[in-house]
Design a protein around this motif. Structure first.
Motif, mmCIF file in Angstrom:
data_model
loop_
_atom_site.group_PDB
_atom_site.id
_atom_site.type_symbol
_atom_site.label_atom_id
_atom_site.label_comp_id
_atom_site.label_asym_id
_atom_site.label_seq_id
_atom_site.Cartn_x
_atom_site.Cartn_y
_atom_site.Cartn_z
ATOM 1 N N TRP A 174 0.866 -1.182 0.000
ATOM 2 C CA TRP A 174 0.000 0.000 0.000
ATOM 3 C C TRP A 174 0.900 1.229 0.000
ATOM 4 C CZ3 TRP A 174 -0.951 4.387 2.833
ATOM 5 C CH2 TRP A 174 -2.210 4.988 2.714
ATOM 6 N N LYS A 175 0.749 2.085 -1.008
ATOM 7 C CA LYS A 175 1.657 3.217 -1.152
ATOM 8 C C LYS A 175 0.869 4.508 -1.328
ATOM 9 C CE LYS A 175 5.575 4.834 -3.945
ATOM 10 N NZ LYS A 175 6.422 4.540 -5.135
ATOM 11 N N LEU A 176 1.299 5.561 -0.631
ATOM 12 C CA LEU A 176 0.658 6.872 -0.706
ATOM 13 C C LEU A 176 1.600 7.885 -1.349
ATOM 14 C CD1 LEU A 176 -1.786 8.713 0.209
ATOM 15 C CD2 LEU A 176 -0.375 9.272 2.205
ATOM 16 N N ASP A 177 1.087 8.641 -2.312
ATOM 17 C CA ASP A 177 1.837 9.721 -2.942
ATOM 18 C C ASP A 177 1.525 11.006 -2.176
ATOM 19 O OD1 ASP A 177 2.848 11.776 -4.549
ATOM 20 O OD2 ASP A 177 2.478 10.666 -6.393
ATOM 21 N N ASP A 178 2.473 11.453 -1.354
ATOM 22 C CA ASP A 178 2.258 12.626 -0.517
ATOM 23 C C ASP A 178 1.991 13.890 -1.327
ATOM 24 O OD1 ASP A 178 2.560 11.087 1.666
ATOM 25 O OD2 ASP A 178 4.466 11.936 2.342
ATOM 26 N N GLU A 179 2.560 13.981 -2.517
ATOM 27 C CA GLU A 179 2.389 15.177 -3.332
ATOM 28 C C GLU A 179 0.949 15.307 -3.830
ATOM 29 O OE1 GLU A 179 4.612 17.546 -3.816
ATOM 30 O OE2 GLU A 179 6.021 16.466 -2.526
ATOM 31 N N LYS A 180 0.299 14.188 -4.090
ATOM 32 C CA LYS A 180 -1.076 14.216 -4.605
ATOM 33 C C LYS A 180 -2.111 14.235 -3.490
ATOM 34 C CE LYS A 180 -0.109 11.709 -8.919
ATOM 35 N NZ LYS A 180 -0.453 10.481 -9.707
ATOM 36 N N CYS A 181 -1.812 13.604 -2.369
ATOM 37 C CA CYS A 181 -2.783 13.471 -1.281
ATOM 38 C C CYS A 181 -3.159 14.831 -0.707
ATOM 39 C CB CYS A 181 -2.218 12.580 -0.177
ATOM 40 S SG CYS A 181 -3.333 12.378 1.228
ATOM 41 N N VAL A 182 -4.487 15.031 -0.522
ATOM 42 C CA VAL A 182 -4.980 16.279 0.059
ATOM 43 C C VAL A 182 -5.565 16.053 1.453
ATOM 44 C CG1 VAL A 182 -5.441 17.340 -2.169
ATOM 45 C CG2 VAL A 182 -7.219 15.973 -1.090
ATOM 46 N N GLY A 183 -5.441 14.848 1.974
ATOM 47 C CA GLY A 183 -5.925 14.569 3.324
ATOM 48 C C GLY A 183 -7.425 14.685 3.476
ATOM 49 N N CYS A 184 -8.175 14.296 2.437
ATOM 50 C CA CYS A 184 -9.635 14.457 2.460
ATOM 51 C C CYS A 184 -10.334 13.405 3.304
ATOM 52 C CB CYS A 184 -10.188 14.462 1.045
ATOM 53 S SG CYS A 184 -9.964 12.894 0.156
ATOM 54 N N GLY A 185 -9.722 12.251 3.470
ATOM 55 C CA GLY A 185 -10.324 11.190 4.275
ATOM 56 C C GLY A 185 -11.256 10.267 3.521
ATOM 57 N N THR A 186 -11.358 10.438 2.195
ATOM 58 C CA THR A 186 -12.246 9.586 1.404
ATOM 59 C C THR A 186 -11.817 8.124 1.488
ATOM 60 O OG1 THR A 186 -12.714 11.396 -0.130
ATOM 61 C CG2 THR A 186 -13.183 9.173 -0.903
ATOM 62 N N CYS A 187 -10.529 7.876 1.497
ATOM 63 C CA CYS A 187 -10.019 6.499 1.561
ATOM 64 C C CYS A 187 -10.410 5.829 2.873
ATOM 65 C CB CYS A 187 -8.502 6.495 1.380
ATOM 66 S SG CYS A 187 -7.607 7.542 2.560
ATOM 67 N N ALA A 188 -10.315 6.582 3.969
ATOM 68 C CA ALA A 188 -10.672 6.031 5.277
ATOM 69 C C ALA A 188 -12.168 5.720 5.345
ATOM 70 C CB ALA A 188 -10.279 7.003 6.378
ATOM 71 N N ASP A 189 -12.983 6.576 4.745
ATOM 72 C CA ASP A 189 -14.429 6.341 4.737
ATOM 73 C C ASP A 189 -14.794 5.111 3.912
ATOM 74 O OD1 ASP A 189 -14.734 8.607 6.262
ATOM 75 O OD2 ASP A 189 -15.197 9.916 4.559
ATOM 76 N N ALA A 190 -14.019 4.867 2.845
ATOM 77 C CA ALA A 190 -14.336 3.757 1.940
ATOM 78 C C ALA A 190 -13.795 2.416 2.422
ATOM 79 C CB ALA A 190 -13.773 4.053 0.548
ATOM 80 N N CYS A 191 -12.819 2.420 3.302
ATOM 81 C CA CYS A 191 -12.163 1.181 3.723
ATOM 82 C C CYS A 191 -13.118 0.273 4.501
ATOM 83 C CB CYS A 191 -10.947 1.499 4.588
ATOM 84 S SG CYS A 191 -10.069 0.021 5.164
ATOM 85 N N PRO A 192 -13.388 -0.940 4.006
ATOM 86 C CA PRO A 192 -14.324 -1.838 4.703
ATOM 87 C C PRO A 192 -13.745 -2.418 5.993
ATOM 88 C CG PRO A 192 -13.351 -2.957 2.820
ATOM 89 C CD PRO A 192 -12.884 -1.538 2.746
ATOM 90 N N LYS A 193 -12.425 -2.426 6.123
ATOM 91 C CA LYS A 193 -11.777 -2.999 7.300
ATOM 92 C C LYS A 193 -11.338 -1.932 8.302
ATOM 93 C CE LYS A 193 -12.059 -7.275 5.972
ATOM 94 N NZ LYS A 193 -12.871 -8.238 6.720
ATOM 95 N N LYS A 194 -11.586 -0.661 7.965
ATOM 96 C CA LYS A 194 -11.205 0.453 8.821
ATOM 97 C C LYS A 194 -9.727 0.384 9.228
ATOM 98 C CE LYS A 194 -15.418 1.822 8.638
ATOM 99 N NZ LYS A 194 -15.755 2.932 7.704
#
Length: 210
Positions: A186-206
């Motif tokens: 699992w890899k995050l691109d810090d330059e693109k990420c805006v910290g919106c939290g959409t990924c956390a909301d979508a994660c079924p396993k939290k």
């Protein structure tokens, strides 16, 4: 002298007009017409996706630092807009709407600007509670989080919970997450990420911690 069209002209004076009587009679736009943009700043997360997909370069964003947080102002220039609806289609929060309003004749450029502002507050840092020394771990309890939240408010994935379903990557409006199911990375691109939290909301396993 013969006037062959006089009779036709006189008859048309007393017949019903074939033209739309606008503006005397209001006329609605055709179904699915893409007209004047309406922006809902209360829904926006400033991910910047609308700017990236705008073919006409009609969308701009300014950020002003305030005591409460970043004051984000979005501007949509209807004079440059092609009304393609890409901005609305890609907006994950439905903050952009194309209406049936076609009244866009203006004598001043500022009359063709649609703007809206909101305050994007900094993420609240939450301290993880320390486990009690004399409290035993339940036999069937969910695995404890093995990662700590980032101080900049951007997401981090807990590998002990992640099943690498790729849903977070698919839902990310900025395309900042890359998931390799085969290699379980699992890899995050810090330059693109805006910290919106959409990924956390979508994660079924939290398993994504903001």
């Amino acid at each position: 002298m013969d006037f062959p069209f006089v009779k036709e002209a006189i008859s048309q004076l007393f017949s019903k007009s074939s033209c739309a009587m606008y503006p005397a009679v209001p006329s609605e736009a055709a179904p699915h017409y893409r007209g004047r943009i309406v922006y809902h700043p209360d829904r926006c997360i400033a991910c910047g996706m609308c700017e990236r997909v705008c073919a006409g370069g009609a969308i701009s964003r300014t950020v002003e630092k305030t005591e409460e947080g970043d004051k984000v102002t979005m501007t949509f220039n209807l004079g440059s807009c092609t009304f393609c609806s890409h901005c609305a289609d890609f907006c994950s929060r439905n903050a952009i709407e194309l209406t049936g309003d076609y009244h866009m004749v203006a004598t001043k450029e500022e009359d063709l600007l649609v703007t809206g502002s909101f305050i994007k507050k900094p993420p609240v840092k939450k301290a993880a509670p320390a486990p009690a020394a004399d409290q035993a771990k339940p036999a069937e309890a969910a695995p404890a989080c093995t990662v700590a939240p980032r101080e900049d408010g951007k997401p981090v994935s807990d590998p002990s919970r992640c099943v690498y379903c790729t849903l977070c990557a698919k839902k990310c409006p900025a395309g900042a997450i890359e998931v390799d199911r085969a290699n379980k990375t699992w890899k995050l691109d810090d330059e693109k990420c805006v910290g919106c939290g959409t990924c956390a909301d979508a994660c079924p396993k939290k398993c994504i911690i903001m």
